[in-house]
Design an enzyme around this catalytic site. Structure first.
Site, PDB file in Angstrom:
ATOM      1  N   HIS A  70      -3.630  -5.350   0.354  1.00 43.58           N
ATOM      2  CA  HIS A  70      -3.083  -5.838   1.634  1.00 43.58           C
ATOM      3  C   HIS A  70      -3.065  -7.369   1.665  1.00 43.58           C
ATOM      4  O   HIS A  70      -4.085  -7.986   1.968  1.00 43.58           O
ATOM      5  CB  HIS A  70      -3.928  -5.292   2.792  1.00 43.58           C
ATOM      6  CG  HIS A  70      -3.730  -3.836   3.019  1.00 43.58           C
ATOM      7  ND1 HIS A  70      -2.751  -3.334   3.851  1.00 43.58           N
ATOM      8  CD2 HIS A  70      -4.353  -2.768   2.486  1.00 43.58           C
ATOM      9  CE1 HIS A  70      -2.790  -2.022   3.833  1.00 43.58           C
ATOM     10  NE2 HIS A  70      -3.755  -1.642   3.016  1.00 43.58           N
ATOM     11  N   CYS A  75       0.837  -1.208   0.000  1.00 45.62           N
ATOM     12  CA  CYS A  75       0.000   0.000   0.000  1.00 45.62           C
ATOM     13  C   CYS A  75       0.880   1.269   0.000  1.00 45.62           C
ATOM     14  O   CYS A  75       1.581   1.523  -0.976  1.00 45.62           O
ATOM     15  CB  CYS A  75      -0.969  -0.049   1.177  1.00 45.62           C
ATOM     16  SG  CYS A  75      -2.304   1.128   1.020  1.00 45.62           S
ATOM     17  N   GLU A 115      -1.818  -9.143   3.870  1.00 43.91           N
ATOM     18  CA  GLU A 115      -1.856  -9.618   5.262  1.00 43.91           C
ATOM     19  C   GLU A 115      -3.266  -9.778   5.821  1.00 43.91           C
ATOM     20  O   GLU A 115      -3.450 -10.350   6.875  1.00 43.91           O
ATOM     21  CB  GLU A 115      -1.036  -8.671   6.159  1.00 43.91           C
ATOM     22  CG  GLU A 115      -1.641  -7.295   6.419  1.00 43.91           C
ATOM     23  CD  GLU A 115      -1.393  -6.279   5.295  1.00 43.91           C
ATOM     24  OE1 GLU A 115      -1.072  -6.694   4.172  1.00 43.91           O
ATOM     25  OE2 GLU A 115      -1.557  -5.074   5.541  1.00 43.91           O
TER      26      GLU A 115
END
Ligand code: XMP
Length: 517
Positions: A170, A82, A172
């Protein structure tokens, strides 16, 4: 055993800790450091890879969090996520602009035709989680686009000659369909880390380390009765047995039956604990004090004095142990750097995070300093610590004193203790305790008129605060069933002398904090 590690540089994203957690779940040790760590310091940590996190900032903000371009000369693989991706592009000379369309939530990501190790084995089309308002408009010549979404033409980049990768989404977060495989590709294949980070190794290694370090000296441990201090105590006890002295300070601001509960579990686990009755001392130091920060500071100082006095009573004490965990360490480092940048103000001092040891002459022993809360719980489970301890809600060091708004006195303490006890009982009766993160009562310095048994009452107003949170940095108020609320309210008003009105706090954090002071 050699331990490979990945360094995550935190630019202030709400997901930075999550990145580190995911890496550890993959079996590789992750370090989370503030973005402004020096290149020299990065090298000293010998990471096999670096991840640049997201951020609430834009690279074109007046004072954005940046890193030195020299990071690209280290020849350590880098993954930007990001803001981390925009930063990589910006540092190579790319152009970043505010996007016409903000992109929050799920998007369809398409891999552009290009062979690369990051997307090895990942389908050409998949769901990803986006959260950005800036986008790269022009990429520098060193970089190449390797993926896009319908509203973001440049959603993944690769360096033409170096191991530098970047994604706008993202990986994660759970909502990114192939997030973990993408992170695995980076960590295991591109960085070539060996996945051997395991929590039970952590216990064995630390028991040995503590045994060697402490040797014939003694350790006192500031024992709060929370999960972190129980696990820390247990590990140190495993290493040095009776050379550990756990000190529990009864400030008078603790929950009803807390002392008995702690004594019971310490006995069960063979931990020696000394309970210091400091009720009078704490209460008298708070006479006339209404400012929340003053309360916190005074309480912190009293704790320091007590630990100092106690350490002098035991021969050969060289260490003060604490149950400090990784999020405590991060909060007092990264966020202070970012707060300075954002010009935000200091929020509140947690007396047991950082402040306490500075004033003490003893050396610090913090065996859990590298672990996240859920890792501490996993270790606790592995060590056989009872679940009543492992899954209890957190309780702040200054205790009920910061839940009594305004001046604290004995009457208010006993009113609040009764109310908190009823709440706890009902949370358990309704099977809600485990599904919320923290629940408590606040006593306001305001009285309201009521009517009970045809008689006018004029008593205190209390607040019910129940929140859900992953990491206590942000939180939402819990959506509780009305019959539970009704029961708690009616029991507190009927059974606690001194409260005639209960209100429910429906504010999230931010803008509020979890505690009221
Ligand atoms: P706030 O009120 O900052 O609280 O949103 C976040 C979490 O921290 C707890 N808290 C403390 N814990 N010492 C602690 O050990 C403290 O001084 C302290 N103050 C707040 C709070 O209960 C919540 O879980």
């Amino acid at each position: 055993m050699k331990k490979d590690s990945i360094l995550v540089l935190d630019f202030g994203s709400q997901y930075s800790k999550m990145i580190a957690r995911r890496i550890r779940d993959i079996g590789v040790y992750a370090l989370l450091y503030p973005y402004d760590i020096s290149i020299h310091n990065i090298l000293s940590k010998k990471p096999k890879g670096i991840v640049l996190s997201g951020s609430p900032f834009s690279v074109y903000d007046e004072n954005p969090p940046l890193i030195s371009k020299n990071i690209f000369k280290l020849n350590i693989p880098i993954l930007g996520i990001c803001y981390g991706m925009q930063l990589i592009s910006f540092l190579f000379g790319g152009k970043i602009e505010r996007s016409k369309y903000k992109e929050y939530g799920k998007s369809i990501f398409m891999i552009d035709h290009c062979k690369n190790d990051l997307f090895h084995g990942i389908p050409k089309k998949s769901i990803v989680w986006m959260s950005h308002f800036d986008e790269i408009k022009k990429i520098p010549k060193e970089l190449k686009v390797i993926g896009h979404t319908s509203s973001c033409a440049i959603a993944a980049l690769i360096h033409k000659n170096k191991d530098i990768y970047a994604v706008q989404f993202h990986p994660e977060v759970n909502h990114t369909e192939f997030g973990i495989p993408i992170m695995k590709n980076f960590i295991l294949h591109i960085c070539k880390c060996y996945p051997n980070w395991k929590l039970n190794h952590f216990v064995q290694e630390n028991v040995e380390k503590i045994r060697k370090l402490v040797d014939t000296k003694k350790v006192i441990l500031g024992f709060s009765g929370g999960v972190d201090s129980f696990v820390a105590a247990y590990i140190i006890h495993k290493a040095i047995g009776s050379s550990l002295y756990c000190i529990f300070v009864d400030t008078g601001f603790i929950l009803k039956e807390e002392k008995e509960k702690i004594s019971f579990f310490c006995k069960k686990m063979n931990l020696f604990i000394k309970i210091i009755d400091a009720k009078k001392r704490f209460l008298s130091s708070l006479i006339g004090i209404i400012d929340p920060e003053m309360k916190r500071k005074i309480i912190g100082k009293e704790f320091v004095s007590i630990f100092q006095e106690e350490s002098e009573k035991i021969k050969n004490v060289e260490f003060l142990a604490q149950g400090t965990i990784y999020s405590d360490v991060i909060e007092s480092s990264t966020y202070s750097s970012l707060k300075l940048l954002k010009n935000t103000f200091f929020i509140k001092s947690h007396h047991n995070v950082g402040g306490l040891p500075n004033l003490m002459k003893l050396k610090l022993l913090e065996p859990l300093k590298e672990l996240f809360k859920d890792e501490v719980r996993k270790i606790g489970k592995y060590l056989g610590i009872p679940k009543e301890i492992l899954y209890q809600h957190p309780f702040p060091g200054p205790g009920l004193s910061i839940r009594i708004i305004g001046e604290v006195n004995n009457k208010k303490i006993s009113i609040l203790k009764e109310a908190e006890m009823i709440l706890l009982q009902e949370l358990k009766n309704y099977n809600i305790y485990k599904s919320v993160s923290q629940a408590f009562i606040i006593l306001l310095p305001i009285k309201s008129v009521g009517v009970m048994g045809d008689k006018r009452t004029y008593e205190y107003v209390a607040v019910l605060r129940v929140t859900n949170t992953e990491d206590f940095m942000t939180a939402t108020f819990s959506h509780l069933p009305y019959n539970f609320l009704e029961k708690v309210s009616s029991r507190i008003i009927n059974e606690v002398n001194g409260i005639n009105r209960l209100v429910y706090d429906i504010t999230s954090k931010p803008p509020a904090t979890i505690e009221w002071e």
